[in-house]
Design an enzyme around this catalytic site. Structure first.
Site: not given
Length: 447
Positions: A57, A60
């Site tokens: 991600c 992230c």
């Protein structure tokens, strides 16, 4: 007695501070699993902040440096406030348990309550998260500022740092809001630390979004952009292209500047070595004992002929040979000893470099390393992959050139027009000529 007690208190406080600094240096966010999640959360008296993420991600990755900084701020206070994370790719059931539908998701578990955690919905930066935690727990944690190895550039010092005629200066053009820049930050700081004591290399960065005139001057069209300014031609910088890994960045700096650093900060595998002495060293262990003195004489001649930087380290080849003639297993035992010293660490960069140089030479005797030529060839090929041409901005057409372009177009188009005209006109001409030919005989007949 009071004085001793006070001194003991000061010493204990100092020891605690040193321990915290050491802990912060190598600190990582604790990753939780199904087995230890409940216990970790319930042990925190004030509460726990948990990040649910996926390694692929992008958001992230952007959050990771800030979240790590927050976690460092609570080192030693884990019994009060726990900062952790869960990899949802590895622990799907745990993430499903808390109804995680997107990444990253940050949840606050108040006073160990596992049944009704609340979502963190403020900005995902260090200050905002710390402010949130202070509001929830009443604990204000100050960020332990670590030493910064990168040089901060601006309009005032950019030219001074990049065009001093002495240094190779790698500059990261970045922006504080840029996610990829945040992801690169820890790696770039490690790079700066590795080259900290290299006298001819500087690792720097500039906020390209604030200093737009500099970004425009060097055709920077996105962030982060990495450019190396060289001492001989700072006006023609070299652009980095490739995956922004520590390995690639080190290879780029080494290749352009001629340095020889490894990821652990020590010297690379060719440091201290000589091609001529390497060829002699490789024969040493396979040479019969009665011929070792002759080999030593060859090495001395080769060593004395060296005039460059290698001559400083080449004396170690001679020392190793002398010791190995006197004691057969000297080379293997010495290599093991030096390797252990390097592994144990705790030494200055100067001592580390000396140890690595010795180990490089010992490995040649043991035939445990590639030749200088092979290593340099690999480095050269790697560098070619990491250098790209500077992007050129599209310029507006110059008016003076336009007539020439029109004339050129005419030259190209006119033959086609002529050909087209021929196709149109020729049938008409042929038909007309036929009529004339038919008419002429009739005229003759009438006459």
């Amino acid at each position: 007695m009071f004085g001793l007690a006070k001194l003991s208190t000061i010493l204990l406080a100092s020891t605690s501070l040193i321990a915290n600094v050491a802990a912060n240096k190598d600190h990582v966010v604790r990753s939780l699993t199904e087995k230890d999640f409940d216990e970790a959360v319930q042990n925190a008296k004030k509460g726990s902040l948990i990040k649910f993420f996926a390694p692929w991600c992008g958001h992230c990755k952007t959050l990771a440096p800030d979240y790590l900084t927050v976690s460092k701020a609570f080192v030693g206070k884990e019994d009060q406030v726990f900062i952790g994370e869960v990899n949802c790719d590895d622990h799907k059931d745990l993430c499903s348990r808390f109804d995680i539908k997107g990444y990253p998701t940050i949840k606050w578990f108040d006073k160990g309550d596992l049944k009704s955690p609340s979502d963190y919905s403020s900005a995902r930066d260090t200050d905002s998260i710390l402010e949130f935690l202070a509001g929830k727990t009443g604990i204000k944690s100050e960020i332990v500022k670590e030493r910064q190895y990168t040089i901060e550039l601006n309009n005032n010092n950019f030219e001074l740092e990049t065009a001093d005629g002495k240094h190779y200066t790698l500059v990261e053009f970045m922006a504080p809001w840029c996610g990829h820049c945040k992801s690169l930050a820890p790696t770039y700081e490690k790079l700066a630390k590795i080259f900290e004591e290299e006298p001819r290399v500087k690792i720097a960065k500039i906020d390209g979004s604030e200093h737009r005139s500099i970004s425009e001057k060097y055709n920077v069209m996105g962030f982060p952009t990495l450019i190396m300014f060289t001492p001989d031609q700072p006006e023609k910088p070299i652009w980095f292209e490739g995956g922004r890994t520590l390995e690639n960045l080190i290879a780029f700096v080494n290749g352009v500047s001629g340095t020889n650093r490894a990821e652990d900060g020590s010297l690379g595998e060719t440091a201290g070595r000589s091609t001529k002495l390497d060829s002699i060293a490789k024969k040493f262990l396979s040479t019969s004992s009665e011929k070792l003195d002759d080999l030593l004489k060859q090495a001395k001649v080769a060593q004395e002929a060296l005039k460059d930087i290698h001559s400083v380290f080449s004396k170690y080849y001679i020392l190793v040979m002398k010791r190995a003639i006197a004691k057969k297993d000297f080379i293997s035992t010495e290599a093991a000893r030096v390797s252990k010293i390097i592994k144990d660490g705790g030494m200055s960069r100067k001592v580390l470099d000396a140890m690595k140089t010795r180990l490089n030479i010992l490995k040649v005797f043991l035939d445990q390393t590639e030749s200088i030529e092979e290593l340099e060839k690999k480095a050269s090929e790697k560098l070619k992959e990491l250098i790209k041409k500077e992007p050129v901005k599209e310029e507006e057409p110059v008016k003076a050139e336009e007539p020439a372009k029109v004339e050129e177009k005419k030259k190209v188009e006119e033959p086609a027009k002529v050909e087209e005209e021929k196709k149109i006109e020729e049938p008409a001409k042929v038909e007309e000529e036929k009529k004339e030919q038919k008419a002429k005989p009739k005229e003759r007949e009438e006459l």
